[in-house]
Write a protein that holds these residues in place. Structure first.
Motif, mmCIF file in Angstrom:
data_model
loop_
_atom_site.group_PDB
_atom_site.id
_atom_site.type_symbol
_atom_site.label_atom_id
_atom_site.label_comp_id
_atom_site.label_asym_id
_atom_site.label_seq_id
_atom_site.Cartn_x
_atom_site.Cartn_y
_atom_site.Cartn_z
ATOM 1 N N ASP A 1 0.618 -1.251 0.017
ATOM 2 C CA ASP A 1 0.193 0.348 -0.068
ATOM 3 C C ASP A 1 1.102 1.290 -0.224
ATOM 4 O O ASP A 1 1.264 1.379 1.215
ATOM 5 N N TYR A 2 0.971 1.818 -1.011
ATOM 6 C CA TYR A 2 2.238 2.905 -1.025
ATOM 7 C C TYR A 2 1.648 3.742 -0.125
ATOM 8 O O TYR A 2 2.329 5.026 0.302
ATOM 9 N N GLU A 3 0.447 4.334 -0.610
ATOM 10 C CA GLU A 3 -0.055 5.666 0.084
ATOM 11 C C GLU A 3 -0.151 5.614 1.624
ATOM 12 O O GLU A 3 -0.258 6.586 1.601
ATOM 13 N N ALA A 4 -0.045 4.155 2.373
ATOM 14 C CA ALA A 4 -0.299 3.952 3.408
ATOM 15 C C ALA A 4 1.611 4.208 3.607
ATOM 16 O O ALA A 4 1.577 4.826 4.723
ATOM 17 N N ALA A 5 2.221 3.703 3.169
ATOM 18 C CA ALA A 5 3.690 3.988 3.444
ATOM 19 C C ALA A 5 4.065 5.690 3.227
ATOM 20 O O ALA A 5 4.667 5.688 4.298
ATOM 21 N N ALA A 6 3.348 5.963 2.403
ATOM 22 C CA ALA A 6 3.895 7.398 2.286
ATOM 23 C C ALA A 6 3.467 7.863 2.937
ATOM 24 O O ALA A 6 3.910 9.197 3.704
ATOM 25 N N LEU A 7 2.000 7.573 3.721
ATOM 26 C CA LEU A 7 1.850 8.827 5.394
ATOM 27 C C LEU A 7 2.011 8.416 6.220
ATOM 28 O O LEU A 7 2.353 9.889 7.164
ATOM 29 N N LYS A 8 2.588 6.849 5.999
ATOM 30 C CA LYS A 8 4.027 6.624 7.611
ATOM 31 C C LYS A 8 5.496 7.170 7.216
ATOM 32 O O LYS A 8 5.381 7.458 8.659
ATOM 33 N N ARG A 9 5.491 7.622 6.344
ATOM 34 C CA ARG A 9 6.696 7.902 6.229
ATOM 35 C C ARG A 9 6.837 9.664 6.658
ATOM 36 O O ARG A 9 7.024 10.379 6.993
ATOM 37 N N SER A 10 5.464 10.239 5.590
ATOM 38 C CA SER A 10 5.417 12.312 6.101
ATOM 39 C C SER A 10 5.036 11.713 7.817
ATOM 40 O O SER A 10 5.469 13.223 8.219
ATOM 41 N N ALA A 11 4.819 11.051 8.181
ATOM 42 C CA ALA A 11 3.826 11.319 9.638
ATOM 43 C C ALA A 11 5.354 11.870 10.577
ATOM 44 O O ALA A 11 5.830 12.179 11.292
ATOM 45 N N ALA A 12 5.963 9.906 9.982
ATOM 46 C CA ALA A 12 7.185 9.844 11.016
ATOM 47 C C ALA A 12 9.079 11.321 10.900
ATOM 48 O O ALA A 12 8.883 11.598 11.039
ATOM 49 N N GLN A 13 8.064 11.625 9.295
ATOM 50 C CA GLN A 13 9.295 12.556 9.030
ATOM 51 C C GLN A 13 9.122 14.017 9.756
ATOM 52 O O GLN A 13 9.658 14.981 10.459
ATOM 53 N N ALA A 14 7.739 14.504 9.826
ATOM 54 C CA ALA A 14 7.071 15.831 10.384
ATOM 55 C C ALA A 14 7.819 15.754 12.213
ATOM 56 O O ALA A 14 7.717 16.269 12.635
ATOM 57 N N ALA A 15 7.512 14.323 12.114
ATOM 58 C CA ALA A 15 7.625 14.529 14.115
ATOM 59 C C ALA A 15 9.177 14.166 13.926
ATOM 60 O O ALA A 15 9.706 15.407 14.923
ATOM 61 N N LYS A 16 10.156 13.629 13.501
ATOM 62 C CA LYS A 16 11.603 13.675 13.549
ATOM 63 C C LYS A 16 11.884 15.956 13.488
ATOM 64 O O LYS A 16 12.695 15.740 13.835
ATOM 65 N N SER A 17 11.427 16.327 12.199
ATOM 66 C CA SER A 17 11.320 18.026 12.506
ATOM 67 C C SER A 17 11.472 18.404 14.011
ATOM 68 O O SER A 17 12.105 19.591 13.688
ATOM 69 N N GLU A 18 9.975 18.579 14.239
ATOM 70 C CA GLU A 18 9.271 18.759 14.629
ATOM 71 C C GLU A 18 10.870 18.901 16.480
ATOM 72 O O GLU A 18 10.839 19.362 17.103
ATOM 73 N N ARG A 19 11.200 17.549 16.589
ATOM 74 C CA ARG A 19 11.892 17.230 17.381
ATOM 75 C C ARG A 19 13.132 17.275 17.296
ATOM 76 O O ARG A 19 13.607 18.185 17.636
ATOM 77 N N GLU A 20 13.370 17.604 15.950
ATOM 78 C CA GLU A 20 15.191 18.432 16.097
ATOM 79 C C GLU A 20 15.144 19.662 15.994
ATOM 80 O O GLU A 20 15.927 20.513 16.798
ATOM 81 N N LEU A 21 13.801 20.403 16.066
ATOM 82 C CA LEU A 21 13.366 22.122 15.583
ATOM 83 C C LEU A 21 13.804 22.648 17.670
ATOM 84 O O LEU A 21 14.306 22.938 18.321
ATOM 85 N N ALA A 22 12.792 21.500 18.420
ATOM 86 C CA ALA A 22 13.152 21.239 20.010
ATOM 87 C C ALA A 22 14.168 20.676 20.380
ATOM 88 O O ALA A 22 14.981 22.127 21.484
ATOM 89 N N GLU A 23 15.540 20.426 19.823
ATOM 90 C CA GLU A 23 16.715 20.650 20.225
ATOM 91 C C GLU A 23 17.742 21.558 20.110
ATOM 92 O O GLU A 23 18.146 21.250 20.355
ATOM 93 N N ARG A 24 17.414 21.708 18.573
ATOM 94 C CA ARG A 24 18.309 22.627 18.000
ATOM 95 C C ARG A 24 17.915 23.921 18.835
ATOM 96 O O ARG A 24 19.115 25.278 19.785
ATOM 97 N N ALA B 1 16.568 23.843 22.593
ATOM 98 C CA ALA B 1 17.476 23.735 23.740
ATOM 99 C C ALA B 1 19.039 23.530 23.531
ATOM 100 O O ALA B 1 19.646 24.266 24.744
ATOM 101 N N LEU B 2 19.284 23.751 22.449
ATOM 102 C CA LEU B 2 21.200 23.402 22.129
ATOM 103 C C LEU B 2 21.041 24.599 22.375
ATOM 104 O O LEU B 2 22.174 25.291 22.957
ATOM 105 N N ALA B 3 20.339 25.441 21.842
ATOM 106 C CA ALA B 3 21.069 27.131 21.420
ATOM 107 C C ALA B 3 21.059 27.710 22.880
ATOM 108 O O ALA B 3 22.078 27.938 23.426
ATOM 109 N N MET B 4 20.583 27.405 23.344
ATOM 110 C CA MET B 4 20.560 28.309 25.118
ATOM 111 C C MET B 4 20.336 27.695 26.333
ATOM 112 O O MET B 4 21.867 28.488 26.309
#
Length: 83
Positions: free
Chosen positions: A35-58, A60-63
């Protein structure tokens, strides 16, 4: 021509064996598929969570870096101690 005959003969043989074993024949929709659509949705959700986490880490690191620089400036008397 020979290939199509062999494929249909193999398919008939497979159906015969499945009937002999008493197992139900799988329908084409129950077969393995990707199911290519489900895999793409799962990948995009994982990337969004990863980018939010990376932003929070950056942030915190700057502080932490700013706090370390402020401590060094206070140590070397380049900045007044905060009261």
């Amino acid at each position: 021509m020979a290939t199509s005959y062999a494929d249909s003969a193999q398919a008939r043989e497979w159906d015969r064996k499945m009937d002999e074993w008493g197992q139900p024949k799988p329908s084409p929709t129950q077969g393995p598929f990707h199911d290519y659509e489900a895999a793409a949705l799962k990948r995009s959700a994982a990337q969004a969570a990863k980018s939010e986490r990376e932003l929070a880490e950056r942030k915190a690191l700057a502080m932490r870096i700013n706090a370390a620089v402020d401590q060094m400036a206070v140590f070397w008397n380049l900045k007044e101690r905060p009261e």
